[in-house]
Design a protein around this motif. Structure first.
Motif, mmCIF file in Angstrom:
data_model
loop_
_atom_site.group_PDB
_atom_site.id
_atom_site.type_symbol
_atom_site.label_atom_id
_atom_site.label_comp_id
_atom_site.label_asym_id
_atom_site.label_seq_id
_atom_site.Cartn_x
_atom_site.Cartn_y
_atom_site.Cartn_z
ATOM 1 N N LEU A 222 0.830 -1.211 0.000
ATOM 2 C CA LEU A 222 0.000 0.000 0.000
ATOM 3 C C LEU A 222 0.864 1.261 0.000
ATOM 4 C CD1 LEU A 222 -2.708 -1.007 2.638
ATOM 5 C CD2 LEU A 222 -2.982 -0.938 0.167
ATOM 6 N N ALA B 224 0.873 4.023 -2.945
ATOM 7 C CA ALA B 224 0.598 5.433 -2.613
ATOM 8 C C ALA B 224 1.694 6.335 -3.164
ATOM 9 C CB ALA B 224 0.484 5.616 -1.095
ATOM 10 N N PHE C 89 -4.678 6.879 -5.604
ATOM 11 C CA PHE C 89 -4.845 6.080 -4.391
ATOM 12 C C PHE C 89 -5.624 6.879 -3.342
ATOM 13 C CE2 PHE C 89 -4.083 2.187 -2.439
ATOM 14 C CZ PHE C 89 -3.586 2.330 -1.145
ATOM 15 N N THR C 90 -6.889 7.148 -3.677
ATOM 16 C CA THR C 90 -7.755 7.907 -2.770
ATOM 17 C C THR C 90 -8.119 7.037 -1.571
ATOM 18 O OG1 THR C 90 -9.726 7.049 -3.840
ATOM 19 C CG2 THR C 90 -8.800 9.114 -4.727
ATOM 20 N N PRO C 91 -8.705 7.630 -0.503
ATOM 21 C CA PRO C 91 -9.119 6.813 0.633
ATOM 22 C C PRO C 91 -10.067 5.664 0.236
ATOM 23 C CG PRO C 91 -9.161 9.115 1.267
ATOM 24 C CD PRO C 91 -8.837 9.073 -0.200
ATOM 25 N N GLU C 92 -10.995 5.912 -0.700
ATOM 26 C CA GLU C 92 -11.919 4.828 -1.083
ATOM 27 C C GLU C 92 -11.193 3.694 -1.788
ATOM 28 O OE1 GLU C 92 -12.344 8.086 -1.818
ATOM 29 O OE2 GLU C 92 -14.456 8.512 -2.190
ATOM 30 N N HIS D 93 -7.989 3.015 -1.471
ATOM 31 C CA HIS D 93 -7.137 2.422 -0.422
ATOM 32 C C HIS D 93 -7.949 1.375 0.328
ATOM 33 C CE1 HIS D 93 -4.656 3.501 3.509
ATOM 34 N NE2 HIS D 93 -4.918 2.226 3.461
ATOM 35 N N LEU D 94 -9.177 1.723 0.701
ATOM 36 C CA LEU D 94 -10.057 0.802 1.428
ATOM 37 C C LEU D 94 -10.257 -0.482 0.625
ATOM 38 C CD1 LEU D 94 -12.299 -0.020 3.473
ATOM 39 C CD2 LEU D 94 -13.812 1.557 2.304
ATOM 40 N N ASP E 105 -7.031 -2.537 0.314
ATOM 41 C CA ASP E 105 -6.708 -3.148 1.609
ATOM 42 C C ASP E 105 -7.579 -4.390 1.824
ATOM 43 O OD1 ASP E 105 -6.862 -2.204 5.118
ATOM 44 O OD2 ASP E 105 -5.316 -3.303 4.029
#
Lengths: 147, 143
Positions: free
Chosen positions: B108, B112, B119-122, B124-125, B128
């Protein structure tokens, strides 16, 4: 006593010296609340946390991100006594806020990824190692007063 | 924490950008893991050279990354698809599954660094969750 090499000290000061605390604070906290949604349990009074856009636009999230980064700044300025520097904060998080310490690790991971995104190739393996060691010491100091 | 349709779409989309740099990303993730989490080196006592840039490490990063790339096309049948690899990890390699999380974290970080805007938070989620599903599938046969 944590032993820091010169490289580690310089790396930490350099990274934090270049960070916009407001921007990075919001980015890291927002990412944590989105990627690990159960962390939202501690922010019941923050209002709209329904989706990533709402979280990112939420002024209380931004304000709190700033608080967190400024808290980290204390550790950056007192690297030889992070334990002592965070004694009160540790009591606050354990007694009053009752935060499961695992969440500190989750936020630390999100901060690492936010910094990596900003630094790109400059975030070498050695720099990452120094940064994660610093955050591990911070997390450990925050955990100290839990019983 | 199974993969939603949205997660699968996010993973598929970002993997189109990861694929062209797959070799570098795999190499970076593995060698970062060995540097930042030195306890992981215990699994590579049979490698002559574990320093950054080592050809053995690079080759192994390729092996791992190629398989993760394949898993993007098998998100609907990850567990059967990884059954053989799970046997290998359980009976022969016997890697403590905690290390799958460690490698995932480093992957990750590298993604990033390479694709900060994508690699936005959504995303990334979703990535992951995808990596955690792979880890679960790999640990399936452990006991």
């Amino acid at each position: 006593m944590v032993e820091w090499t010169d490289f580690e000290r310089e790396t930490i000061k350099s990274i934090f010296g270049k960070l916009d605390y407001d921007e990075v604070g919001l980015a890291a906290l927002c990412r944590c609340l989105v990627v690990y949604p159960w962390t939202q349990r501690y922010f019941g009074n923050f209002g709209n946390l329904y989706n990533a856009d709402a979280i990112n636009a939420n002024p209380m999230v931004a304000a709190h991100g700033k608080v967190v980064l400024n808290g980290l700044d204390k550790a950056v300025k007192n690297m030889d006594n992070i334990k002592g520097t965070y004694a009160e904060l540790s009591v606050l998080h354990s007694e009053k806020l009752r935060v499961d310490p695992d969440n500190f690790r989750l936020l630390a991971d999100c901060l690492t990824i936010v910094v990596a995104a900003r630094m790109g190739a400059d975030f070498t393996a050695e720099v990452q190692a120094a940064f994660q060691k610093f955050l591990a010491v911070v997390v450990s100091s925050l955990c100290r007063q839990y019983y | 924490m199974s993969l939603s349709a949205n997660d699968k779409a996010n993973v598929t989309a970002i993997w189109k950008k990861i694929l062209p740099k797959s070799d570098d990303i795999g190499d970076q993730a593995l060698s970062r893991m060995l540097t930042v989490y030195p306890q992981t080196k215990t699994y590579f006592a049979h490698f002559a050279d574990l320093s950054p840039g080592s050809p053995q490490v690079r080759k192994h990063g390729d092996v791992i990354m190629n398989k993760i790339d394949d898993c993007v096309n098998h998100m609907d049948d990850l567990f059967p698809y990884l059954s053989g690899l799970s046997d290998l990890h359980a009976t022969k390699l016997r890697i403590d599954p905690a290390n799958f999380k460690i490698l995932a974290h480093n992957l990750l970080v590298v993604v990033a660094a390479y694709l900060p805007n994508d690699f936005t938070p959504e995303v990334h989620l979703s990535v992951d969750k995808f990596l955690q599903q792979i880890a679960l599938a790999l640990a399936e046969k452990y006991r």
